[in-house]
Enzyme design. Structure first.
Site, mmCIF file in Angstrom:
data_model
loop_
_atom_site.group_PDB
_atom_site.id
_atom_site.type_symbol
_atom_site.label_atom_id
_atom_site.label_comp_id
_atom_site.label_asym_id
_atom_site.label_seq_id
_atom_site.Cartn_x
_atom_site.Cartn_y
_atom_site.Cartn_z
ATOM 1 N N ASP A 434 0.825 -1.208 0.000
ATOM 2 C CA ASP A 434 0.000 0.000 0.000
ATOM 3 C C ASP A 434 0.860 1.258 0.000
ATOM 4 O OD1 ASP A 434 -2.391 1.396 -0.040
ATOM 5 O OD2 ASP A 434 -3.273 0.258 1.607
ATOM 6 N N ASP A 491 -10.466 1.875 -3.818
ATOM 7 C CA ASP A 491 -10.957 1.511 -2.493
ATOM 8 C C ASP A 491 -12.481 1.463 -2.451
ATOM 9 O OD1 ASP A 491 -8.522 1.123 -1.310
ATOM 10 O OD2 ASP A 491 -8.429 3.073 -0.322
#
Length: 687
Positions: A434, A491
């Site tokens: 990430d 997301d």
């Protein structure tokens, strides 16, 4: 004699043609073949030269980097300084060879090389600048190319968190159109992709030129029309981010052309990413169905709870269980512990062993989340090595965190040791990598450091798959995909938003690398409530996964998800190698694509009804790239999901139909009426 200056650069007979128009830059077009195996050719029209063979016309070569010293009225392709003063090189053709054109300014000690290579069905173009004495580089463009004269608009991309890959259409006009990402990653806001269509181009017809700058850091795209009508396109690293040195190079600029619309260039890029660039850890293995626990538990890690969730995930059909953020340091929220990559003994008193053993017993593999480039000030690493933090001490933080300086070999070595120790001690086959904030300063060396760290970890763990996530789709590009095998597109697990995001991303990205998950019934990012059928079929269009608390599912939802997952597994081998071809629905509220197998023997069509239509009756949906002489059996496999409100009986509602390729492409399929936020899925088989 040909009127092109041609230059052969590979043994397959593919050519790059460069020519002069009396020294005028940007005289013509470049292009590439349709994704059908024809030779990929770049053409530059010559007005005054008549040279063929293994030579490059000097005037043509100079147009690849226009310079201010030549009284060029537009933006130059090179801006550099030495000893505080701007330099103005006078380049001359020095050499041309297999794939390279070299220019030289002996007085200033500068060498400029343009490199071209055929990669799959694309062209890769790159510029390298070398200097005998140190210079400061402000701007270096990849080989500068002309834009199509028959185009009325530029299509590039913008976006935001949970809203990636938004098309931005700008009319061509005199002056410069500039997009520059200065956040230190390819970014949500200015991802390095662009399309230059000729007037009238659609998904399945018309001429389009497609470009992608394969770099994960700050970058710039400039599209400029000069007063005389000439047009140029420049790409490069963000201005002023390369610093001082004696050697600089741009990232590869990837180029494609198609006369069959946006789906033509899309297929070329999809094949390149999937078949040429991505290095699969075990190519023979099918893509596994993911389960990610983030939206089920967030930071609240409890071994027994996670085992229970794993039981449900496996029963749904998951084949990989991914433990997300919250397992390390004292990570109870996003304010601490980034940089401390040791297992939290409070949450994991016996380590990962009990959970991994349980996951393996269920037939799933185990994956783990990291955010290696980041650090919280509340961490052991920040306290021990504050000098490793990038940017000023009083910087504005993003997501309560700062960035580690990965241009620093000591910082990279420390991260490698910590991460590799976790991977070496556990049976982990997947890392979700990430990146949740922008850089405080856009430094190109940071991106190079990330590439090196990833390369080192991949070399030490060749069987581990890596995913690029950056607050969702904030770092998706050829640079990062050289080191990773999957991207987290967004997301947002809202299937309605995902329909638009993944449809537009398919202009470049294949299904095999594009993660798409079935989210919670009540979406955490939009608060919409969407049916399981709509969520599941949307995720099944790409690399399928689940990201909800599976304990919340009703028996009906479970049955639907199991059915869709079983269908996906039965078809994944050919679908993950298929071309995603965007269709041109006559109804603007229908989002439709056709995934066509490499051999053309089968396909699947996904047609999502995103809102209510203005008209009552559905309009026909034309398919593409079929054999007009062949017959195809078409079956609506979501027939049982249709509402009973409509009593109309289109043929597909009653059962499979057999139609010719010509009919399917010229007239199209009339789909049964359906409610908004639903999806119709059709299978096609050549008879």
């Amino acid at each position: 004699m040909s009127n092109w200056t041609t230059w052969r650069f590979d043994s397959a007979g593919q050519t790059l043609a460069l020519a002069s128009d009396g020294g005028v830059p940007f005289a013509s077009y470049w292009g590439a073949a349709l994704p059908k195996g024809e030779d990929l050719i770049v053409l530059a029209e010559a007005a005054r030269t008549d040279v063929t063979g293994g030579m490059v016309d000097e005037n043509a070569a100079l147009t690849l980097c226009p310079l201010a010293r030549d009284s060029f009225p537009g933006q130059p392709g090179l801006v550099a300084y030495r000893d505080g003063a701007q330099i103005h090189p006078k380049f001359a053709l020095n050499a041309s060879s297999e794939g390279d054109i070299t220019l030289r300014d002996a007085a200033l000690g500068l060498t400029l090389t343009f490199r071209f290579e055929v990669v799959g069905q694309l062209i890769s173009a790159q510029t390298v600048l070398q200097s005998e004495a140190e210079i400061t580089l402000h701007w270096l463009a990849a080989p500068v190319l002309p834009a199509p004269q028959l185009a009325e608009e530029i299509i590039d991309f913008s976006g935001r968190w949970i809203g990636e890959f938004q098309q931005v259409k700008t009319a061509w006009h005199r002056g410069a159109h500039l997009r520059e990402a200065r956040g230190g990653r390819s970014g949500h806001e200015h991802p390095p992709f662009a399309l230059f269509p000729e007037t009238g181009t659609r998904n399945t017809q018309g001429a389009v030129f497609a470009m992608h700058y394969g770099w994960s850091g700050g970058h710039r795209m400039l599209a400029e029309e000069l007063p005389d009508g000439r047009r140029q396109i420049q790409w490069g690293h963000a201005a002023g981010t390369c610093g001082q040195g004696t050697r600089f190079e741009t990232a590869p600029l990837l180029l494609a052309y198609s006369s069959a619309g946006f789906s033509g260039t899309a297929a070329g890029f999809q094949r390149y990413f999937r078949d040429e660039l991505v290095q699969w850890p075990t190519p023979s293995l099918p893509r596994p169905v993911h389960y990610n626990c983030w939206e089920a538990v967030y930071f609240d890690h409890d071994v027994d709870t996670l085992k229970e969730i794993a039981n449900h995930a496996a029963a749904l059909g998951a084949e990989r269980f991914v433990l997300d953020d919250g397992w390390f340091g004292r990570r109870d929220d996003d304010t601490s512990s980034l940089g401390d990559w040791q297992i939290d003994p409070r949450k994991w008193p016996d380590g990962f062993g009990p959970l991994i053993d349980h996951v393996h017993a269920l037939g799933m593999t185990f994956g783990l989340w990291f955010e290696p480039e980041m650090v919280n000030l509340d961490s052991g690493l920040a306290r021990a090595h504050p000098e490793w933090i990038l940017g000023p001490e009083d910087q504005v933080e993003g997501r309560q965190q700062r960035v580690l300086d990965l241009a620093n070999p000591a910082a990279r070595s420390h991260l490698f040791t910590q991460i590799n120790a976790v991977l070496d001690a556990h049976d982990i086959d997947y890392v979700k990598w990430d990146h949740n904030r922008l850089l405080p300063i856009p430094v190109a060396a940071q991106t190079e450091g990330v590439y090196q760290l990833l390369a080192d970890l991949r070399a030490a763990n060749p069987k581990v798959e890596f995913e690029s996530c950056a607050s969702g789709g904030g770092r998706i590009d050829a640079g990062i995909l050289k080191h990773t095998q999957r991207v987290w597109l967004s997301d947002s697990n809202d299937a309605l938003e995902r329909q638009r995001i993944q449809h537009d991303a398919a202009l470049f990205l294949p299904a095999a690398i594009t993660g798409s998950h079935v989210g919670p019934r009540h979406c955490h990012t939009s608060h919409r409530t969407l049916s399981m059928a709509f969520r599941a079929w949307t995720a099944a269009q790409r690399h399928l996964g689940f990201e909800m608390d599976p304990r919340e599912l009703t028996s009906a939802e479970t049955a639907i998800l199991q059915r869709v997952t079983s269908w996906w597994k039965a078809n994944r081998d050919w679908m993950q190698q298929a071309d995603i071809l965007r269709l041109d629905p006559a109804d603007p509220v229908v989002t439709a694509e056709q995934q066509l197998a490499q051999d053309g023997e089968q396909f699947v069509v996904f047609a999502a009804q995103t809102a209510a239509s203005d008209q009552i009756l559905p309009r026909p949906l034309r398919l593409t790239r079929l054999d007009p002489e062949a017959l195809y059996r078409i079956d609506l496999i979501t027939r049982d999901d249709l509402p009973t409100l409509s009593r109309g009986l289109p043929a597909l509602k009653a059962g499979p139909v057999t139609l010719s390729g010509q009919y399917l492409m010229q007239h199209g399929l009339t789909l049964p009426w359906d409610f908004p936020e639903t999806i119709r899925v059709l299978e096609g088989t050549r008879l």
